[in-house]
Design an enzyme around this catalytic site. Structure first.
Site, PDB file in Angstrom:
ATOM      1  N   ASP A  21      24.437  -7.852  15.057  1.00  0.00           N
ATOM      2  CA  ASP A  21      24.170  -8.662  13.857  1.00  0.00           C
ATOM      3  C   ASP A  21      23.536  -9.995  14.264  1.00  0.00           C
ATOM      4  O   ASP A  21      22.601 -10.479  13.628  1.00  0.00           O
ATOM      5  CB  ASP A  21      25.479  -8.891  13.101  1.00  0.00           C
ATOM      6  CG  ASP A  21      26.220  -7.579  12.878  1.00  0.00           C
ATOM      7  OD1 ASP A  21      25.654  -6.689  12.236  1.00  0.00           O
ATOM      8  OD2 ASP A  21      27.353  -7.447  13.395  1.00  0.00           O
ATOM      9  N   HIS A  65      32.270  -6.944  11.488  1.00  0.00           N
ATOM     10  CA  HIS A  65      31.012  -6.190  11.596  1.00  0.00           C
ATOM     11  C   HIS A  65      30.991  -5.190  10.446  1.00  0.00           C
ATOM     12  O   HIS A  65      31.289  -4.013  10.591  1.00  0.00           O
ATOM     13  CB  HIS A  65      30.926  -5.462  12.945  1.00  0.00           C
ATOM     14  CG  HIS A  65      29.768  -4.503  13.005  1.00  0.00           C
ATOM     15  ND1 HIS A  65      28.465  -4.904  13.011  1.00  0.00           N
ATOM     16  CD2 HIS A  65      29.728  -3.152  13.026  1.00  0.00           C
ATOM     17  CE1 HIS A  65      27.670  -3.849  13.039  1.00  0.00           C
ATOM     18  NE2 HIS A  65      28.419  -2.772  13.049  1.00  0.00           N
TER      19      HIS A  65
HETATM   20  P1  NDP Z   1      26.801   6.978  18.091  1.00  0.00           P
HETATM   21  O1  NDP Z   1      26.760   6.926  19.576  1.00  0.00           O
HETATM   22  O2  NDP Z   1      25.531   6.812  17.338  1.00  0.00           O
HETATM   23  O3  NDP Z   1      27.845   5.895  17.521  1.00  0.00           O
HETATM   24  C1  NDP Z   1      29.115   5.722  18.087  1.00  0.00           C
HETATM   25  C2  NDP Z   1      29.899   4.689  17.324  1.00  0.00           C
HETATM   26  O4  NDP Z   1      29.254   3.432  17.386  1.00  0.00           O
HETATM   27  C3  NDP Z   1      30.086   4.993  15.845  1.00  0.00           C
HETATM   28  O5  NDP Z   1      31.414   4.656  15.494  1.00  0.00           O
HETATM   29  C4  NDP Z   1      29.126   4.067  15.183  1.00  0.00           C
HETATM   30  O6  NDP Z   1      29.567   3.671  13.904  1.00  0.00           O
HETATM   31  C5  NDP Z   1      29.235   2.878  16.100  1.00  0.00           C
HETATM   32  N1  NDP Z   1      28.204   1.856  15.910  1.00  0.00           N
HETATM   33  C6  NDP Z   1      28.419   0.532  15.989  1.00  0.00           C
HETATM   34  N2  NDP Z   1      27.319  -0.147  15.746  1.00  0.00           N
HETATM   35  C7  NDP Z   1      26.374   0.744  15.496  1.00  0.00           C
HETATM   36  C8  NDP Z   1      25.025   0.631  15.162  1.00  0.00           C
HETATM   37  N3  NDP Z   1      24.431  -0.504  14.997  1.00  0.00           N
HETATM   38  N4  NDP Z   1      24.323   1.747  15.008  1.00  0.00           N
HETATM   39  C9  NDP Z   1      24.913   2.941  15.147  1.00  0.00           C
HETATM   40  N5  NDP Z   1      26.195   3.101  15.429  1.00  0.00           N
HETATM   41  C10 NDP Z   1      26.927   2.016  15.601  1.00  0.00           C
HETATM   42  O7  NDP Z   1      27.498   8.312  17.600  1.00  0.00           O
HETATM   43  P2  NDP Z   1      27.362   9.799  18.130  1.00  0.00           P
HETATM   44  O8  NDP Z   1      28.007  10.633  17.079  1.00  0.00           O
HETATM   45  O9  NDP Z   1      25.992  10.103  18.609  1.00  0.00           O
HETATM   46  O10 NDP Z   1      28.252   9.791  19.432  1.00  0.00           O
HETATM   47  C11 NDP Z   1      29.598   9.560  19.402  1.00  0.00           C
HETATM   48  C12 NDP Z   1      30.190  10.275  20.588  1.00  0.00           C
HETATM   49  O11 NDP Z   1      31.520   9.858  20.699  1.00  0.00           O
HETATM   50  C13 NDP Z   1      30.178  11.789  20.457  1.00  0.00           C
HETATM   51  O12 NDP Z   1      29.609  12.326  21.622  1.00  0.00           O
HETATM   52  C14 NDP Z   1      31.670  12.149  20.358  1.00  0.00           C
HETATM   53  O13 NDP Z   1      31.968  13.340  21.023  1.00  0.00           O
HETATM   54  C15 NDP Z   1      32.268  10.966  21.070  1.00  0.00           C
HETATM   55  N6  NDP Z   1      33.652  10.649  20.803  1.00  0.00           N
HETATM   56  C16 NDP Z   1      34.360  10.347  21.917  1.00  0.00           C
HETATM   57  C17 NDP Z   1      35.666   9.990  21.834  1.00  0.00           C
HETATM   58  C18 NDP Z   1      36.366   9.689  23.089  1.00  0.00           C
HETATM   59  O14 NDP Z   1      35.703   9.384  24.070  1.00  0.00           O
HETATM   60  N7  NDP Z   1      37.679   9.757  23.096  1.00  0.00           N
HETATM   61  C19 NDP Z   1      36.369   9.914  20.541  1.00  0.00           C
HETATM   62  C20 NDP Z   1      35.515  10.186  19.422  1.00  0.00           C
HETATM   63  C21 NDP Z   1      34.189  10.541  19.559  1.00  0.00           C
HETATM   64  P3  NDP Z   1      29.075   4.389  12.552  1.00  0.00           P
HETATM   65  O15 NDP Z   1      29.756   5.720  12.527  1.00  0.00           O
HETATM   66  O16 NDP Z   1      29.552   3.451  11.489  1.00  0.00           O
HETATM   67  O17 NDP Z   1      27.578   4.503  12.639  1.00  0.00           O
END
Ligand code: NDP
Length: 327
Positions: A159, A187
């Site tokens: 931001d 945020h």
């Molecule tokens: P992203 O990598 O795009 O996003 C991950 C997180 O970052 C989301 O919560 C997202 O929020 C947040 N975020 C914060 N700021 C931003 C921004 N400016 N733009 C986009 N996202 C932002 O998500 P993916 O789905 O591609 O990847 C998530 C991964 O996490 C997956 O591979 C999944 O398997 C993994 N995962 C791992 C866990 C663990 O390690 N224990 C637990 C849960 C998931 P928002 O949803 O609001 O966009």
């Protein structure tokens, strides 16, 4: 060359992870003389994809990459880590209320806080990116009673960077001409991007732009930038989020420039009348790895109302997750 440090990234096979890991390994986060060992955590079904990421990291032959750990075990992922970037989170599904989202994320960030408590270095620097980032950071912090609460932070740097870029474009200057930008609060769409203390080329920002642009254009544009990117790209911002995470950690590790500050979501100590304990975006300066809230800024009624609104949202989020805190 320094001894390697251990950097954990969760959600490492996700979009942001993919944009983040290669830059950490290239030295963008901790500098060109700091080798890193990357600890990558994923959920079990994403481990094959994570193996592909590890292969690509190896194929880059990064001089600073001193090792990799890829795992679905949080206790392995956080063992002896110096830095932890908590990116993986549960995205909001169709029909999911904010309450359900907080609950689902509590199931992720509670155990991660406990694992950091049990395994990480005592001065670990934790950045939560996964949304709702501020309250996820609070959940992790409240499950890590043996760590300093100030180890836990949330990202408002994207931001902050978006606000710099909007102001630079409006004034026809470069973002390097802009100092003292501030993002207060959560945020979320209640965040308050504050131009009252910002300068452009040494001049007060608000003397260069109309109040109507500030109120009706700048603030909503920064608040809703994420949605605008989803609309344009068909996917949420990932590279800019990763870049902001790098900026946040680099500032924390290496310090802020003289005469400037950055915005970080940190545990409130009550400064500026904000509820103590919530993870609130503040302007901070950083020296020797310790951040300090910029004190003594004048807050007018316009700012007060907006700072209080985002504080209120964070207090409500906290009330919704208190049952997830370790007793
Ligand atoms: P992203 O990598 O795009 O996003 C991950 C997180 O970052 C989301 O919560 C997202 O929020 C947040 N975020 C914060 N700021 C931003 C921004 N400016 N733009 C986009 N996202 C932002 O998500 P993916 O789905 O591609 O990847 C998530 C991964 O996490 C997956 O591979 C999944 O398997 C993994 N995962 C791992 C866990 C663990 O390690 N224990 C637990 C849960 C998931 P928002 O949803 O609001 O966009």
């Amino acid at each position: 060359m320094k001894a390697p440090v251990r950097v954990a990234v969760t959600g490492a096979a996700g979009q942001i992870g993919y944009a983040l890991l290669f830059r950490i390994a290239a030295g963008d986060m901790l500098g060109p003389d700091q080798p890193v060992i990357l600890h990558m955590l994923e959920i079990t079904p994403a481990l094959p994809a994570l193996q592909g990421v590890v292969m690509e990291l190896n194929d880059c032959a990064f001089p600073l990459l001193a090792g990799t750990v890829a795992t679905d075990d949080v206790n392995v992922a956080f063992k002896d880590v110096d830095y932890a970037l908590l990116v993986g989170a549960r995205p909001r599904g169709p029909g999911m209320e904010r309450k359900d989202l907080l609950e689902a994320n509590g199931a992720i960030f509670g155990p991660q806080g406990k694992a950091l408590n049990d395994h990480a270095k005592r001065d670990v620097k934790v950045l939560v990116v996964g949304n709702p980032a501020n309250t996820n950071a609070l959940i992790a912090q409240q499950n890590a009673p043996d760590l300093d609460p100030n180890c836990f932070t949330a990202m408002v740097r994207l931001d902050h960077n978006r606000a710099m870029s909007q102001l630079a474009e409006k004034t026809g200057k470069h973002n390097t001409d802009i100092k003292k930008m501030t993002i207060w609060g959560n945020h979320s769409s209640t965040q308050y991007p504050d131009l009252h203390h910002a300068t452009v080329d040494g001049k007060p920002a608000l003397s260069l732009v109309e109040q109507s642009w500030y109120e009706s254009d700048f603030i909503p544009t920064v608040q809703q930038r994420g949605a605008a990117i989803i609309k344009a790209r068909g996917a949420s911002s990932a590279a800019s989020a990763a870049s902001a995470a790098i900026d946040h950690m680099r500032s924390w590790a290496l310090g802020t420039a003289e005469g400037d500050w950055v915005s970080m979501g940190i545990p409130s100590d009550g400064s500026y009348g904000i509820a103590p304990g919530v993870i609130y975006g503040y302007p901070v300066t950083i020296k020797n790895g310790k951040y300090a809230i910029v004190q003594g800024l004048e807050i007018n009624d316009f700012s007060r109302a907006r700072m209080d609104a985002t504080d209120k949202e964070l207090r409500e989020e906290r009330a919704g997750v208190e049952h997830l805190f370790a007793k």
